[in-house]
Design a protein around this motif. Sequence first.
Motif, short mmCIF file in Angstrom:
data_model
loop_
_atom_site.label_atom_id
_atom_site.label_comp_id
_atom_site.label_asym_id
_atom_site.label_seq_id
_atom_site.Cartn_x
_atom_site.Cartn_y
_atom_site.Cartn_z
N VAL A 25 9.61 -47.82 16.79
CA VAL A 25 8.76 -47.27 17.85
C VAL A 25 8.49 -48.33 18.91
CG1 VAL A 25 6.50 -46.28 18.39
CG2 VAL A 25 7.68 -45.62 16.28
N CYS A 27 5.79 -48.60 22.08
CA CYS A 27 4.66 -47.91 22.72
C CYS A 27 3.66 -48.93 23.24
CB CYS A 27 4.00 -46.92 21.75
SG CYS A 27 3.05 -47.67 20.42
N TYR A 33 0.42 -47.25 15.81
CA TYR A 33 1.25 -46.20 15.21
C TYR A 33 1.57 -46.54 13.77
CZ TYR A 33 5.13 -49.46 15.95
OH TYR A 33 5.93 -50.56 15.92
N PHE A 48 5.27 -39.67 12.21
CA PHE A 48 4.70 -40.69 13.09
C PHE A 48 3.26 -40.30 13.41
CE2 PHE A 48 9.20 -40.26 13.90
CZ PHE A 48 9.68 -41.56 13.96
N THR A 49 2.37 -41.25 13.38
CA THR A 49 1.01 -41.02 13.86
C THR A 49 0.70 -42.06 14.93
OG1 THR A 49 0.09 -42.40 12.08
CG2 THR A 49 0.17 -40.02 11.71
N PHE A 50 0.11 -41.59 16.03
CA PHE A 50 -0.25 -42.45 17.15
C PHE A 50 -1.76 -42.33 17.36
CE2 PHE A 50 4.09 -41.03 17.78
CZ PHE A 50 4.75 -42.22 18.01
N ILE A 65 6.26 -43.81 25.17
CA ILE A 65 6.67 -43.94 23.78
C ILE A 65 8.17 -43.69 23.66
CG2 ILE A 65 6.35 -43.08 21.42
CD1 ILE A 65 3.56 -42.12 22.30
N THR A 153 -5.92 -39.13 17.05
CA THR A 153 -4.57 -39.35 16.52
C THR A 153 -3.69 -38.15 16.82
OG1 THR A 153 -5.29 -40.84 14.76
CG2 THR A 153 -3.23 -39.65 14.39
N ARG A 155 0.33 -36.51 15.96
CA ARG A 155 1.39 -36.59 14.96
C ARG A 155 2.69 -36.04 15.52
NH1 ARG A 155 1.01 -33.24 11.12
NH2 ARG A 155 1.95 -34.40 9.40
#
Length: 613
Positions: A25, A27, A33, A48-50, A65, A153, A155
């Motif tokens: 990733v 970002c 993340y 993926f979690t941001f 991203i 967050t 996803r």
Amino acid sequence: MDKIIFSNDPYGMNWLRDDYSYAEVQCPADLTYEVKNHQEGDLYFTEFTFTNQSSKPFFTNVDSIGIRFPLEDKYESSDVCIPYRCNTHLFCGGNVSYICALRMGGEAPHLGMVLTGGSLDCYSVERDLEKRSNDRGCFILHPSPMELNPKETARLTWVIFPHGGKEDFRKKAGELTRFIDVEANHYVLFPKETCEIRVTSSFEAQEIQIGDKKMQNIRDTCVYEFTAEECGEQVIPVRADGIHTWCRIYVQEPPLLLAEKRTLFISRNQQYQGKCKGLDGAYLIYDNEEKHLYYGRTNDDNAGRERVGMGLLIAKYLQRKDVPEDIRAELESSFKLYLKFVRRELVKCETGEVCNDFGMDNNYKRLYNFTWYSTLFAESYQLFGKKEDLCLAFRIMRAYYQREGDKFYPIEHPILLLNNALKKAGMEEERQQLIQYTRHHADYLLEKDVHYPGSEVNYEQSIVAPAVCVLLQAYILTQEEKYLEGGRRQLTVLEQFNGIQPDYHLYEVAIRHWDGFWFGKRKLYGDTFPHYWSALTGNAFALYAQITKDETYQKKAQDSFRGVLPLFFRDGTASCAYVYPHRVNGVRAEFYDPYANDQDWGLYFNLRYLSKL
């Protein structure tokens, strides 16, 4: 995760290339993340979690991203490519985003990826430029823009799975997620033409909206009729119970109107009549930004080679009976001046040798030139009926085969065109010689099978398409079943280059990813969707449909030919390639290259196809 190998794969192919990290990733610092991978048999899941760690809302854009998805879409020898490399078809279509990667030889299992949560907007490419045209690079997926409040967050999730081919991909995607399959009759339409956009959801949707039409409680396929009106790109939104995607269509002027405008532009703007006597009459590159002719000293921007496509387009257009007389007079004058240039500067008429650039410059030997200029003089014979043109077309072909042309994979080979012209002219001895050349050529292609030799690129669509076209033309000439069977086998390999995505850039448009560098002004590598040589696949489909009467391939041919028409503009200008990715090695793409260079082959193929309907 560094390997994806499906359990029933006889080759044990790892679909992930080893020079880039899967799911890496990129970002901004304000976003943290986390990446989680797990496997269940042949299913590979990635999440993926941001999280916005700042104290203020964070708004992303498509550049914010990037997620690497490295697949084995690279080109060594065909013996490596056929079993161990893939053609990657991407669709970043909002909530309905996917990858349909097809093993280059067409043998299952193939790889699919479908988004199960979140949204993708586009993709970029990162390439090792030292590998030039032989590596498509690493794909970088860009999530759609989003807004995250502090500590909020978001996803993004997908699943990777094996599948048996394009139709099985659709089926499997629908089994693994709430999938919306979007398909149109055609993706390039002409004004007033109506097409059906068919939307099939893998779940029972309470409401589906296509464009401005809403339908309730839909389980099966629903249909939206779209009528083409204004020319240009048309994006039709599709929604089903909160899942959003789209269908991208291009409305273009009909090929004959495009041809009239384009040929007049060539005559008035792309024919050299300046200080250099050697270039007098040549058709040259036109710079659409700076509004002038351009001659370069490199092979791909000189006065020979692919630029003959301009002459071919004019010759084919002038063969029509409905060309207005004033336009005919202007174009015939221009074309005759061009033929004088070719005879004086490019073709040694006594021997049939075709040179690489004006001044009989043949420092670079290239067999493609022979079949192209043989096509030119065969078309000139069709136009004017001058036997000297046909004799020269055959002489060039003889010179081609004297240079071991029967072991070459020629882009555009005029076997049937020349055969029919020789028959019409009563040149039976030459025609029988052509048939013998063709037999030897086709027999060599059968012997090589899918073990294609490298050419200017190690392995590509325009090596496979010539093999199919020579074999199918050999079948039409001889009616020998072995040529049809060989052509059918290699047609399967050729089809792996073409996509199914609901986007005019991608649907039945063959993967090519280097032409913008070699033929464009920007000199940028990256996927060219479309590039005019994509229509070589249309030629193969059309020949197969002619032989078998298979309407499926007739439509595939039509879609392939239409797919290159967005390269032509209503003012008569044109572009050699559209560079499709969002960025290539960080450089902004998504543009039509400013050079009008060699794209007129695509419109020539369209006119040729129309003349046979």
